[in-house]
Design an enzyme around this catalytic site. Structure first.
Site, PDB file in Angstrom:
ATOM      1  CG  ASP A 205       5.483  -4.436  -1.005  1.00  0.00           C
ATOM      2  OD1 ASP A 205       5.761  -3.692  -0.072  1.00  0.00           O
ATOM      3  OD2 ASP A 205       4.943  -4.046  -2.058  1.00  0.00           O
TER       4      ASP A 205
HETATM    5  C1  FRU Z   1       4.053  -1.246  -1.577  1.00  0.00           C
HETATM    6  C2  FRU Z   1       4.878  -0.817  -2.788  1.00  0.00           C
HETATM    7  C3  FRU Z   1       4.340  -1.439  -4.058  1.00  0.00           C
HETATM    8  C4  FRU Z   1       5.532  -1.415  -4.957  1.00  0.00           C
HETATM    9  C5  FRU Z   1       6.656  -1.698  -3.994  1.00  0.00           C
HETATM   10  C6  FRU Z   1       7.940  -0.993  -4.307  1.00  0.00           C
HETATM   11  O1  FRU Z   1       4.770  -1.173  -0.398  1.00  0.00           O
HETATM   12  O2  FRU Z   1       4.912   0.587  -2.883  1.00  0.00           O
HETATM   13  O3  FRU Z   1       3.220  -0.800  -4.604  1.00  0.00           O
HETATM   14  O4  FRU Z   1       5.465  -2.357  -5.980  1.00  0.00           O
HETATM   15  O5  FRU Z   1       6.204  -1.301  -2.717  1.00  0.00           O
HETATM   16  O6  FRU Z   1       8.950  -1.400  -3.450  1.00  0.00           O
END
Ligand code: FRU
Length: 440
Positions: free
Chosen positions: A17
């Protein structure tokens, strides 16, 4: 430090993300979920890249890494705000209660606890991971509010009357919800309200984002388990028109939703106002396979989000269009940053971009990446937009591992990760095709 142009990609190893996207003191900052040790997901750190113009990026290395009991197994996603000249990063800290015996970077059976943390910086470049972190919302203890484990990804913004924060969560693991909080000082937060849409929209909501545009409010969310029919691609980013009453955090969502992008590879978007106040979004492009260079994970081109006549548009950011300014006559002349193709399609017409096929059929845009995608179990190869309302004018950005098609200036966008694209452009259409590349 590594520089990249037009498409920001993992500097090495793994990214997911985008986090903490903000225009701060004359620079865009984009942080991202980063596993620095191998090209796969593991204990999350925040990587960091900066840009003057959203076009040329410089990777700055690590910004956040685990140092506290509350984030010892990962600094999960979050956002950034500016207050009194300082940058504040708000994120989810994860503490595993049982570690996977075969892998210290993974949890066993989802036994973990999530808290919301904050760290500040005077310059947006240095972060005191040792002494500068603060828990602002401890792990939830009341299951009627949200889940102790699956509550994460705080998005903070300056509301009309103090700071607002929205968090993703789940109602007893059955369906997704988002929680709204209020604060006057960024440090002390009060729970206000929650919003959900019931079991049709996934079992857990990640990365919620809410903002207001001229045409109304927009709610973006990444819904886990949204699609039931495909094991490998269950999670999808969707958006609703929305209205938020900031006094009590009550949010209304439209009955209908749109996918963020009809290529179905985008996930976990994040938005921020750009230097001109345009609501600008960046999202993670999921990839099935590590590239030859040893990295996996990249970000889509920035898009401006607008509502017009009840429809949510994702328009190519003007800075990106401006960067593709050198006209070329053949795709083979493109710089290493790839090229932009501009053309219209009539029903039945198609183009082939290095093996990736784009076609207009029954007034929908249909893509097929079969020839340029690894044989990966369960991955979709074809994509399709809803019926188009405004003709079929296309702007297509072609990069080595990513094709992005902006249909009718963002009425719909179709973005696809690709592998082994050929440097050629074959068209079976009546009208003209304009090709542009950027300076390298
Ligand atoms: C979304 C997610 C978020 C989390 C992050 C962990 O892709 O699962 O909810 O904070 O990635 O890497």
């Amino acid at each position: 430090m590594k520089r990249q142009k037009l498409h920001l990609k993992a500097p090495d190893n793994w990214v997911n993300d985008p986090n903490g996207f903000i225009y701060y003191k004359g620079y865009y900052h984009l942080f991202y979920q980063y596993f620095p040790y191998a090209p796969r997901w593991g204990t999350m750190h925040w990587g960091h890249a900066v840009s003057k113009d959203l076009v040329s990026w410089e990777h700055k290395g690590l910004a956040l890494y685990p140092t506290l009991k509350e984030d010892r197994n990962g600094c999960f996603s979050g956002s950034a705000v500016e207050d009194g000249g300082k940058m504040y990063l708000v994120y989810t800290g994860v503490r595993y209660e049982a570690v996977n015996p075969d892998d210290p970077h993974l949890c066993l059976d989802d036994q973990f606890e999530a808290s919301q943390l904050m760290i500040s910086s005077e310059n947006g470049l240095t972060f005191d991971n040792e002494n500068g972190k603060e828990v602002i919302i401890p792990a939830l203890q009341d299951p009627e509010i949200g889940d102790r484990t699956h509550t994460r990804d705080p998005k903070v913004w300056k509301g009309r009357n103090g700071w607002m924060l929205i968090l993703g969560s789940t109602v007893h693991g059955k369906y997704g919800e988002a929680l709204l909080y209020h604060s006057t000082d960024l440090h002390n937060w009060k729970y206000l309200n929650k919003v959900s849409k019931g079991p049709r929209y996934g079992w857990m909501w990640e990365c919620p984002d809410y903002f207001e545009t001229e045409g109304g409010g927009v709610f973006l969310v990444s819904a886990m388990g949204f699609s039931k029919n495909n094991e490998n691609e269950k999670n999808h980013a969707i958006c609703f028109r929305a209205a938020l009453r900031q006094e009590d955090g009550q949010m209304e969502l439209s009955d209908d939703y749109q996918f963020l992008d009809y290529g179905m590879d985008l996930y976990a978007p994040q938005t921020t106002p750009d230097a001109e106040g345009r609501r600008t979004m960046i999202a993670w492009v999921r990839m099935p396979k590590v590239t030859e260079e040893g990295w996996i994970g990249m970000f889509c081109s920035p898009r401006v989000v607008e509502i017009k006549r009840g429809h949510i548009y994702f328009r190519l950011h003007p800075e990106i269009r401006k960067a593709y300014s050198r006209k070329i006559t053949d795709a083979g002349e493109a710089s290493e940053n790839g090229y932009m193709a501009r053309f219209s399609l009539e029903n039945g017409e198609s183009v082939d971009i290095g093996g990736y096929v784009i076609k207009r059929e029954d007034n929908r845009l249909i893509t097929d990446r079969t020839a340029v995608f690894p044989n990966f179990e369960g991955a979709h190869l074809k994509s399709e937009t809803p019926e188009l309302k405004e003709g079929c004018r296309l702007e297509v950005l072609v990069d080595k591992n990513l094709i992005e098609i902006f249909v009718n200036d963002g009425e719909y966008v179709v973005s696809s990760a690709v592998y082994g694209l050929k440097n050629r452009f074959i068209h079976r259409i009546q009208g003209s095709v304009e090709l542009y590349t950027s300076e390298s």
